[in-house]
Design a protein around this motif. Structure first.
Motif, PDB file in Angstrom:
ATOM      1  N   ASP A   1     -34.380 -15.378 -39.677  1.00  0.00           N
ATOM      2  CA  ASP A   1     -35.695 -14.739 -39.618  1.00  0.00           C
ATOM      3  C   ASP A   1     -36.645 -15.560 -38.761  1.00  0.00           C
ATOM      4  N   ARG A   2     -37.563 -14.905 -38.103  1.00  0.00           N
ATOM      5  CA  ARG A   2     -38.517 -15.581 -37.221  1.00  0.00           C
ATOM      6  C   ARG A   2     -39.901 -14.993 -37.419  1.00  0.00           C
ATOM      7  N   ILE A   3     -40.905 -15.797 -37.193  1.00  0.00           N
ATOM      8  CA  ILE A   3     -42.271 -15.339 -37.423  1.00  0.00           C
ATOM      9  C   ILE A   3     -42.831 -14.585 -36.213  1.00  0.00           C
ATOM     10  N   ASP A   4     -42.148 -14.675 -35.076  1.00  0.00           N
ATOM     11  CA  ASP A   4     -42.661 -14.036 -33.857  1.00  0.00           C
ATOM     12  C   ASP A   4     -41.793 -12.857 -33.439  1.00  0.00           C
ATOM     13  N   HIS A   5     -41.276 -12.099 -34.397  1.00  0.00           N
ATOM     14  CA  HIS A   5     -40.452 -10.937 -34.071  1.00  0.00           C
ATOM     15  C   HIS A   5     -41.293  -9.951 -33.252  1.00  0.00           C
ATOM     16  N   PRO A   6     -40.758  -9.418 -32.174  1.00  0.00           N
ATOM     17  CA  PRO A   6     -41.558  -8.548 -31.287  1.00  0.00           C
ATOM     18  C   PRO A   6     -42.085  -7.300 -31.985  1.00  0.00           C
ATOM     19  N   ASP A   7     -41.418  -6.843 -33.041  1.00  0.00           N
ATOM     20  CA  ASP A   7     -41.874  -5.639 -33.744  1.00  0.00           C
ATOM     21  C   ASP A   7     -42.939  -5.936 -34.792  1.00  0.00           C
ATOM     22  N   CYS A   8     -43.329  -7.208 -34.928  1.00  0.00           N
ATOM     23  CA  CYS A   8     -44.285  -7.577 -35.976  1.00  0.00           C
ATOM     24  C   CYS A   8     -45.451  -8.363 -35.396  1.00  0.00           C
TER      25      CYS A   8
END
Length: 742
Positions: free
Chosen positions: A733-740
């Motif tokens: 998991d990443r905090i900079d997901h393009p959909d979020c």
């Protein structure tokens, strides 16, 4: 005095007994005073004895029966606790004679008799006394006393062979761990402590030992609580976690000093001295051990004095204080002890041998070392046999006699014992000593091989010690977590109690409204409105946390199934459309309507209460609620899960956004100080574990929400173990997901 007065009881029963005294006179007053004294006999021994004296003044001079008999039992236990075993036995005999047909009195006399013979070292008679107490209780239909005797005997089995006792009695004892009678539950936890410690389940063993001590205190068994706490500290010592052991022992020492009981205080001091000695604080260990002997000076013929003497002699031998060791060991060996105190005699014989050798009395040293070996063989203690052979080897090096085994022969016997028993760890020092003797005898090839074995054994010992240190850290962490969980459960229980009181008040309002309806039909409309308000208030109260105003577990259990069903249907519909070609994305594509479960825990919250007070802690929890509501949506469920732990269910969310939400909450909590009631500010952090539902979008019906919460809880545990002020979620998991973004 009713013959069914409990052997051990809680503070509320004690308060009830205290309240009855003011309205009574004559023999009724005497009975109430004796009952109160009985319940205070370990809580406040001197006050119990004073009450017994007051009660006797209210009784006819020649009166006998259960009241006078229990009065004598109070005096007997007081004398035992204050170190006068002879007086205790005299009072015990008078108690038996005053109520020969009273099963409760006679059984309680047997129970105390077991403690007296134990302190005189007559262990075989101890078990006979407990068994007799149980037989009386069973015959009288006294279930609690019968269960106490049965568990006490099972605990004795656990002292002797913990593994076998756990196998034989474990299932039956586990059923008693949550017994509503706290005195029974205390002994069950004590049994589990001994059994689990023997099979290497150290964290559980310590937790059981400390829980046993807590339950013992709740029922006025102060001496039992001190013993159980010492047992837990002993596990820490076995793991070489001396700091944790000393923390428990020093807490014990404060409580023991407050009792005024010389034997209990002396034994506690002896345990503290040995722990300090193991920690390398030798000067302090000597000082504490000497204090233990001074406290026990009036109990020279009781087991506690010999325990303290053994501790002081151990320190003296290590420091080469031969005169002190010799004096104490001779006193132990000359003592008129009875029963199965073989281990203490073996220790004294071996320690005296070392002291005599240190003073150059080689022949006398050999006699005592040989006696120590005989006692070790008699008791089947293989480690003690090895130690005795090593002492005999040191003596042989200094001896010119040809009628006794030489040093090489003694060391070879010690090595043979160690090699033939896989449970014994081969001591590297033994191999060093053997190699030196082989070299001295010109057996150079054997000496070389033995030294190589010594190097390997030392490496293995180092690895073993490192492993034990790691286990000790894990045990301390798990134990502290378990104790914190127990505290949280107590807080939950207190909150439930407060909620029950509020619900009772609401019910009172309801009953009042119904009564008015029956009396005046003309007020029907207004009363119906009041009823609706009361019902709504009761329902809302049952679903709301009283401190923060957030929803509680009951609310979630009533609403979550609908959310789960909705989420499952959406995933299945999306998967079906993907199969039919109606959507470009398959069932694993982004944008799914997931449920995200976040378990959030305030870090080091106990320190807030301890440092600033519970009012400050409550205010922090209320402000923490505001920060949760600032990060999450109104449509999300925010639930106070218990204590400082909160559960957030983000509804209709996407799992790709979970990490960003967790990161945002961590920052929102850490970057803005909490304002305390007095005007101060406090920086606080939180730890988060989260998991999405469903875990596998292709099989949305394969998991339930409870298992997802458990996964989030495991990840919360990982976040705390990794240093707190962080989150742990799905791998990758990443905090900079393009959909979020945004």
């Amino acid at each position: 005095m009713p013959p069914t007065v409990q052997r051990f009881t809680t503070d509320d029963v004690l308060a009830s007994a205290q309240a009855r005294i003011g309205s009574l006179t004559g023999e009724a007053l005497a009975a109430a005073l004796v009952e109160l004294a009985w319940h205070l006999r370990q809580r406040d021994t001197q006050r119990a004895l004073d009450l017994a004296a007051q009660a006797e003044a209210c009784l006819p001079t020649q009166a006998s029966g259960p009241t006078r008999a229990r009065l004598q039992l109070v005096r007997a236990e007081g004398a035992w606790l204050l170190g006068d075993l002879d007086a205790a036995e005299r009072w015990l005999g008078q108690a038996r004679g005053d109520a020969p047909a009273d099963a409760a009195v006679q059984g309680d006399a047997d129970w105390l008799d077991a403690s007296l013979v134990n302190d005189r070292g007559r262990y075989d008679q101890r078990e006979v006394a407990i068994a007799r107490s149980g037989e009386r209780a069973t015959a009288a239909g006294d279930a609690e006393r019968a269960d106490l005797a049965r568990l006490a005997l099972q605990c004795f089995d656990a002292f002797g062979d913990p593994g076998a006792a756990l196998s034989e009695h474990g299932d039956a004892v586990r059923a008693r761990l949550d017994d509503p009678r706290p005195a029974v539950a205390a002994l069950a936890h004590s049994f589990m402590h001994h059994g689990l410690a023997a099979v290497g389940r150290y964290a559980e063993a310590i937790t059981h030992g400390l829980h046993a001590a807590e339950l013992a205190l709740q029922t006025g068994q102060v001496r039992r609580a001190l013993i159980d706490t010492t047992n837990a500290a002993t596990v820490y010592l076995d793991l070489n976690d001396v700091d944790a052991a000393l923390a428990l022992l020093n807490e014990n020492l404060v409580r023991a000093r407050a009792t005024g009981w010389p034997q209990t205080t002396g034994v506690t001091l002896a345990n503290v001295a040995l722990a300090m000695f193991k920690a390398g604080r030798h000067a302090m260990a000597v000082e504490v051990a000497d204090e233990a002997l001074a406290v026990l000076a009036g109990s020279r013929h009781a087991k506690p004095w010999y325990i303290a003497a053994q501790a002081r002699a151990t320190i003296a031998i290590d420091q080469g204080d031969w005169a002190t060791a010799r004096r104490l060991c001779k006193t132990i060996l000359a003592a008129p002890m009875q029963g199965d105190m073989i281990e203490m005699r073996r220790f004294a014989s071996q320690a005296l041998a070392e002291a005599l050798l240190g003073q150059g009395e080689v022949s006398a040293a050999h006699d005592h070392a040989a006696q120590a070996l005989d006692l070790a063989i008699h008791s089947g203690d293989l480690t003690a046999q090895i130690d005795a052979h090593r002492v005999l080897a040191r003596i042989a090096r200094r001896s010119h006699a040809h009628t006794q085994p030489g040093a090489l022969e003694s060391l070879q016997r010690a090595l043979e014992i160690a090699e033939n028993h896989p449970d014994i760890t081969l001591p590297p020092a033994l191999l060093d000593e053997l190699a030196a003797e082989q070299q001295q005898a010109g057996r150079f090839e054997g000496a070389c091989a033995t030294w190589q074995r010594a190097v390997a054994a030392r490496d293995a010992q180092g690895r073993h010690d490192a492993s034990r240190r790691a286990v000790a850290l894990e045990v301390r962490f798990k134990t502290e977590r378990a104790l914190a969980d127990a505290q949280r459960q107590r807080e939950l229980a207190e909150a439930e109690s407060r909620r029950a009181e509020e619900l009772a008040q609401v019910n009172d309002r309801l009953r009042g409204a119904l009564a008015e309806l029956e009396a005046a039909q003309g007020l029907l409309t207004r009363r119906n409105a009041e009823l609706r308000e009361a019902y709504a208030a009761m329902k809302d109260l049952s679903l709301t946390d009283p401190l923060t105003g957030l929803r509680n577990r009951r609310f979630l259990s009533q609403t979550i199934d609908q959310d789960i069903a909705h989420t499952v249907r959406q995933h299945e519909t999306r998967a079906l459309r993907a199969q039919q070609g109606e959507a470009r994305a398959d069932a694993r594509s982004n944008g799914r309507p997931d449920l995200l479960f976040f378990l959030v825990d305030l870090d080091h919250f106990k320190a807030v209460n301890d440092t600033h007070g519970h009012a400050a802690g409550d205010e922090v929890l209320r402000q923490f609620k505001d920060r949760l509501q600032a990060v999450f949506r109104d449509s999300d469920h925010i639930v106070r899960w218990g204590g400082e732990e909160f559960l957030v269910v983000a509804r209709g969310s996407r799992r790709e956004c979970a990490a960003a939400l967790a990161q945002r909450l961590c920052r929102h909590v850490a970057e803005q100080p909490f304002v305390l009631p007095g005007g101060g500010a406090l920086t606080q952090t939180c730890s988060i574990g989260y998991a999405p539902f469903p875990p596998d979008p292709l099989q949305p019906r394969e998991a339930d929400w409870v298992s997802v919460v458990e996964r989030a809880d495991q990840r919360l545990y990982q976040a705390k173990a990794a240093g707190r002020n962080r989150w742990v979620g799905e791998p990758g998991d990443r905090i900079d997901h393009p959909d979020c973004t945004g």
